[in-house]
Write a protein that holds these residues in place. Structure first.
Motif, PDB file in Angstrom:
ATOM      1  N   LYS A   1      49.108  46.884  32.588  1.00  0.00           N
ATOM      2  CA  LYS A   1      48.232  45.726  32.775  1.00  0.00           C
ATOM      3  C   LYS A   1      47.167  46.048  33.812  1.00  0.00           C
ATOM      4  O   LYS A   1      47.471  46.572  34.887  1.00  0.00           O
ATOM      5  CB  LYS A   1      49.036  44.521  33.276  1.00  0.00           C
TER       6      LYS A   1
ATOM      7  N   ARG B   1      42.658  44.984  34.885  1.00  0.00           N
ATOM      8  CA  ARG B   1      41.656  43.932  34.854  1.00  0.00           C
ATOM      9  C   ARG B   1      40.286  44.575  35.000  1.00  0.00           C
ATOM     10  O   ARG B   1      40.120  45.567  35.717  1.00  0.00           O
ATOM     11  CB  ARG B   1      41.932  43.038  36.064  1.00  0.00           C
TER      12      ARG B   1
ATOM     13  N   GLY C   1      36.844  42.891  35.955  1.00  0.00           N
ATOM     14  CA  GLY C   1      36.186  41.632  36.294  1.00  0.00           C
ATOM     15  C   GLY C   1      37.080  40.480  35.899  1.00  0.00           C
ATOM     16  O   GLY C   1      38.249  40.424  36.291  1.00  0.00           O
ATOM     17  N   ASP C   2      36.551  39.583  35.057  1.00  0.00           N
ATOM     18  CA  ASP C   2      37.316  38.410  34.639  1.00  0.00           C
ATOM     19  C   ASP C   2      38.255  38.696  33.465  1.00  0.00           C
ATOM     20  O   ASP C   2      38.972  37.812  33.035  1.00  0.00           O
ATOM     21  CB  ASP C   2      36.346  37.295  34.196  1.00  0.00           C
TER      22      ASP C   2
ATOM     23  N   GLY D   1      41.408  40.322  31.599  1.00  0.00           N
ATOM     24  CA  GLY D   1      42.708  40.951  31.731  1.00  0.00           C
ATOM     25  C   GLY D   1      42.910  41.872  30.543  1.00  0.00           C
ATOM     26  O   GLY D   1      42.559  41.519  29.413  1.00  0.00           O
TER      27      GLY D   1
ATOM     28  N   LYS E   1      45.768  44.345  28.570  1.00  0.00           N
ATOM     29  CA  LYS E   1      47.179  44.707  28.501  1.00  0.00           C
ATOM     30  C   LYS E   1      47.379  45.657  27.329  1.00  0.00           C
ATOM     31  O   LYS E   1      46.919  45.382  26.223  1.00  0.00           O
ATOM     32  CB  LYS E   1      48.033  43.455  28.314  1.00  0.00           C
TER      33      LYS E   1
ATOM     34  N   SER F   1      41.951  39.532  27.445  1.00  0.00           N
ATOM     35  CA  SER F   1      41.810  38.085  27.562  1.00  0.00           C
ATOM     36  C   SER F   1      40.900  37.698  28.710  1.00  0.00           C
ATOM     37  O   SER F   1      41.055  38.163  29.836  1.00  0.00           O
ATOM     38  CB  SER F   1      43.186  37.439  27.721  1.00  0.00           C
ATOM     39  N   GLY F   2      39.940  36.860  28.382  1.00  0.00           N
ATOM     40  CA  GLY F   2      39.034  36.331  29.395  1.00  0.00           C
ATOM     41  C   GLY F   2      39.373  34.888  29.665  1.00  0.00           C
ATOM     42  O   GLY F   2      40.453  34.420  29.322  1.00  0.00           O
TER      43      GLY F   2
END
Lengths: 356, 133
Positions: A157, A159, A161-162, A164, A166, A206-207
């Motif tokens: 996992k 990131r 920035g905003d 994610g 995985k 995912s944002g």
């Protein structure tokens, strides 16, 4: 066998580590429904467990419960077990998840044991009705006979920035003697199903509002019909490939869900499934509409399996941990002669989903 | 009298505007921006931006800061937040945040554990923790 050993290990772990921090949680759904179209119509609401509605009101297809125990041994090691009971299995509970998680680093973890096969978008949390707005995900997209596996997975996992990100890779196998869907529904005789040498990967980005999931799975399929006098043709080592993609949007009020899957096995005609759904959250109420489709390519004009489902429903969040749902499912079975699954049907169902 | 009246007004105003504070251990020097904070509370990452393990603690449903936490930190309603976490918890994808009833306990937890990140009412802030939002 491996499962029994793992479950034993889990219990032993809980007993030997009194300092382990054990938490219990669970989910439950109580649902009821009835086919409202022609007499003798049947709605196959969940393929894997052969959950079916007919003209009599039934509570069994959509009534499910799950109990999860999670024990943290230390910062890096934890064990978890989840038992699930379903109305379609006379509420008999089975250990469907039993795994050890080891954190190789805060971003990278390994799980070994029994888990859900992450074949489709809703596979992992299919049983947890509270986590989505339908009573159950559209059946056309979840026509799987194998839904758990024993094996290992690695999850990373991070990131940007905003966003994610995985990534999961996993491998394992599942032996399903007297497989429920194949034995009880499709072949009408004992069918032993094995998915082995499975190797898969899932990427989820995912944002704040958008989520994209890509997945791939390959493996080998063995099928055997042990009944004396069986005329079905067994096979071994048929290679299969599954590809899937989901793009979901949730703005807080507008929800758009999409899923596309393609699967190929050996020389069989490819199967394509997809769904598109729109919901709109207005306070506690979320009305939604969905169309889902299962289609199998036609080879040399041969008949194949084809069906679709239209769903209209509403979710009502009447309590912080519980939701009430009402939905209408209309199935059109367009399979060629001899390729129908459960036929056309229209069904009304209602459910209460909760988590604890 | 006038002074007392004024200070009561200020107190009332501050009560009405009470905001939540996101706090970490004083030794935590990671560059924790808003995106890092929401990613941690939503289980998208399990580490601070410097790579150290991050363990979240959030106000539970009986804690008055719950609403502000959901609205301002993760941008979700109670059912959305619960649905979101149900999906992660029952599939082994992330460990759920510790749910805290009492800000004093959260302060104590954060002040004694360099891996924790928590949310309290800003009026309960003290020097044992570091505010990052």
């Amino acid at each position: 066998m491996a499962l029994r050993i793992l479950t034993g290990l889990l219990l032993l772990g809980f007993m030997l580590c009194p300092q382990a921090d054990v938490t219990f949680s669970g989910f439950a759904s109580v649902g009821a429904g009835k086919v409202i179209s022609k007499k003798d119509d049947v709605f196959l609401s969940d393929y894997a467990t052969v959950a079916q509605y007919d003209n009599d009101v039934s509570f069994s297809p959509d009534t499910t419960y799950g109990l999860q125990a999670m024990g943290r041994i230390d910062d890096k090691l934890s064990i978890a077990s989840q038992i699930v009971g379903r109305g379609a299995d006379e509420m008999n509970a089975g250990v469907e998840w039993a795994y050890i998680t080891y954190e190789l680093s805060p971003s990278l973890s390994m799980q070994v044991g029994r888990k859900r096969l992450p074949l489709y978008f809703y596979s992992d949390f299919y049983d947890v009705g509270y986590s989505y707005y339908w009573i159950r995900p559209p059946a056309d997209n979840y026509t799987w006979q194998i839904f758990n596996y024993n094996g290992a997975s690695l999850t990373y996992k991070t990131r940007m920035g905003d966003w994610g990100i995985k990534g999961d890779v996993y491998g394992g196998r599942e032996d399903s003697p007297n497989n429920k869907l194949l034995s009880e529904f499709f072949f009408g005789e004992t069918t032993n199903e094995t998915w082995k040498n499975m190797l898969g990967a899932v990427l989820t980005v995912s944002g704040e509002m958008l989520e994209v999931r890509l997945n791939y799975l390959q493996g080998l399929n063995d099928r055997d019909f042990p009944d004396a006098g069986s005329t079905s043709t067994p096979f071994e080592n048929y290679r299969f490939h599954n590809y899937g993609m989901s793009v979901n949007l949730d703005t807080g009020s507008l929800i758009v869900l999409t899923e596309y899957n393609m699967r190929r096995r050996h020389l069989d005609p490819a199967i394509t499934t997809w769904l598109a759904s729109v919901g709109y959250r207005m306070g506690e109420l979320t009305p939604h509409v969905t169309y889902s489709k299962f289609s199998q390519e036609k080879l040399a004009g041969a008949e194949t399996e084809n069906h679709n489902t239209t769903i209209v429903g509403v979710r009502y969040d009447f309590h912080p941990s519980a939701a009430a749902k009402l939905q209408w499912d209309k199935v059109q079975d367009e399979g060629g002669p001899g390729w129908g699954v459960a036929g056309d049907s229209e069904t009304i169902s209602a459910a209460i989903d909760m988590i604890f | 009298m006038k002074l007392l009246f004024l200070s009561s007004l200020t107190l009332l105003a501050s009560l009405a505007q009470a905001d939540v504070a996101v706090i970490v251990h004083p030794s935590n020097n990671a560059a924790i921006d808003d995106a890092a904070i929401s990613s941690i509370f939503l289980g998208k990452v399990s580490a601070f931006p410097d790579g150290q393990k991050a363990l979240p603690a959030v106000p539970d449903i009986s804690n008055p800061s719950r609403g502000d936490f959901l609205d301002k930190i993760v941008g979700k309603t109670e059912p959305q937040y619960k649905s979101y976490w149900a999906r992660l918890v029952f599939t082994g994808q992330a460990q759920p945040p510790k749910e805290m009833q009492d800000d004093a306990k959260t302060l104590e937890l954060i002040a004694t554990n360099p891996n924790m990140i928590g949310v309290i009412d800003e009026s309960h802030l003290n020097g044992t923790v570091k505010r990052v939002k």
